[in-house]
Enzyme design. Sequence first.
Site, short mmCIF file in Angstrom:
data_model
loop_
_atom_site.label_atom_id
_atom_site.label_comp_id
_atom_site.label_asym_id
_atom_site.label_seq_id
_atom_site.Cartn_x
_atom_site.Cartn_y
_atom_site.Cartn_z
N GLY A 172 6.44 2.16 3.73
CA GLY A 172 6.94 1.69 5.01
C GLY A 172 6.20 2.34 6.17
O GLY A 172 5.93 1.70 7.19
N TRP A 218 2.89 0.65 6.40
CA TRP A 218 3.02 -0.68 6.98
C TRP A 218 2.90 -0.63 8.49
O TRP A 218 2.34 -1.53 9.12
CB TRP A 218 4.38 -1.29 6.59
CG TRP A 218 4.63 -2.64 7.20
CD1 TRP A 218 4.22 -3.85 6.72
CD2 TRP A 218 5.33 -2.92 8.42
NE1 TRP A 218 4.64 -4.87 7.57
CE2 TRP A 218 5.32 -4.32 8.62
CE3 TRP A 218 5.97 -2.12 9.36
CZ2 TRP A 218 5.93 -4.92 9.71
CZ3 TRP A 218 6.58 -2.72 10.45
CH2 TRP A 218 6.55 -4.10 10.62
N HIS A 219 3.40 0.45 9.09
CA HIS A 219 3.35 0.57 10.54
C HIS A 219 1.94 0.82 11.06
O HIS A 219 1.63 0.45 12.19
CB HIS A 219 4.27 1.70 11.01
CG HIS A 219 5.71 1.32 11.04
ND1 HIS A 219 6.54 1.44 9.94
CD2 HIS A 219 6.49 0.81 12.03
CE1 HIS A 219 7.76 1.04 10.25
NE2 HIS A 219 7.76 0.64 11.51
N GLY A 220 1.10 1.43 10.27
CA GLY A 220 -0.25 1.69 10.74
C GLY A 220 -1.09 2.41 9.72
O GLY A 220 -0.58 3.12 8.85
N PHE A 246 1.27 -2.73 15.46
CA PHE A 246 1.64 -2.50 14.08
C PHE A 246 1.60 -3.79 13.27
O PHE A 246 1.72 -3.75 12.07
CB PHE A 246 3.04 -1.88 13.99
CG PHE A 246 3.17 -0.63 14.83
CD1 PHE A 246 2.22 0.36 14.74
CD2 PHE A 246 4.22 -0.46 15.70
CE1 PHE A 246 2.32 1.52 15.50
CE2 PHE A 246 4.34 0.69 16.46
CZ PHE A 246 3.38 1.68 16.36
#
Length: 473
Positions: A317, A320-322, A473
């Site tokens: 997770g 996933w943001h960066g 993102f």
Amino acid sequence: MVFSSETFLFLFLPLALALYYLTPSRWKSLTLLAVSYVFYAWWRVDFLLLLVGTTAWTWLTGRAIRHAANVRMAKIWTGIGVAGCLAVLGFFKYFNFFIDSLTALFGTTPDAIGVHWQILLPIGVSFYVFQSVSYIVDTYRGDAPDDVHPLDFAAFIALFPQLIAGPILRYKDLAHQFRHRTHSVEMFSDGMMRFFVGLAKKVLLADAVAPLADLAFSTPDPSLTLSWGGAIAYMMQLYFDFSGYSDMAIGLGMMLGFRFIENFDTPYISRSITEFWRRWHISLSVWLRDYLYIPLGGNRIGPARTYVNLMTVMVLGGLWHGAAWTFVIWGTWHGGWLMWERYSGWVKSRSTAALLRTLLVVLIGWVIFRATSIVEAGQVFAGMLGANGIGLSPDAAFEITGESVAVLVIAIGVAILEPWLARMVDGPLSPRPDGTLTATSAIVPPMAVTVLATLTILKLAEQSFSPFLYFQF
């Protein structure tokens, strides 16, 4: 194009709504698809082709799964479909990170090995790829409807209210709304009110406290006052920026006859990190639970495996943001706390101490999340511990405006009082048993939102372009 721009507010949105409502019911999905493609192509036309290609790939894969000769072939098509979607996300989002990390490991640079270009991240790719993956998996599970019209599906993937930064929707939850949705003056006006509340969050709160956060994270050796003030400012900025976008997306959806899921539920009143993730970015939390945590075994295979699954989900997770090590560390930080709460039983605590502890854990995580590097995060943490002095330096004091400080105090107050404010707004809008509203109920909330909308538009006219944080993102 962003929601908080004059182009969107006074050109695109009025034209899109006019075209949509002038279109006969049977062609509304086509109009919705067309205006959504214009909305996306406004940024870059070439990446519209990637969106169209991903949409076609997903729909065709779903069709192949439904018509597979047996379960084995259906599973193979599911794997191929998911792999194709993740390949798009992996290449555009993580290629630069992979090359940079690999070359750093061997003590060289990308230029030294002949990589002289950087992959540009298509805006919104993280969101529409996750929606595509959920559709493929739901089709395999039998949760997606069988009669998926390609036009409706394409309109779902490209739906402009949520295309850029969510919430992450699932086709199975909106399929019936594409077949039939209700349009009414009441729903449209409620959606417009929700939109302007979100716009006010973004423009009047998030953008106003952003300079404090930027100053703290750009100062080489921030003091204790600047570090704490900047960290708290970013905590408020990120929340009101992203929840404001979600409010605007939900409001726009209502204006078009759609009901989207809520994406935030007063997260800063959480008394555990477990509760925080039930309240923060709900659509992502649900997605990770349904398509990653549960398939990994969830909590069904014993405590040890549960802890591994929790950590795996949070690290992924974070990624996933960066594509940066700071996001890996941020995911690991939250994963570690989720494990500890499950082990220790802290998740059940409802005390004020639990609230303060949770806010501190979240704040520390946001410092890592915001920092452009591990070194920058370390500098802010050093400042928070008082290693660089307590008071503001003359340069920092000169750059801080009274408006930013005042709005930060207001933002903190709104975050604390948000549950009460929500009841105050929602309560008066509740109709009598006969379906009518009282005079106060019908006038007070619209008047308040009208004032907010006016102030927001006036503020927009004087400030520079400010995209939503989650666009990156």
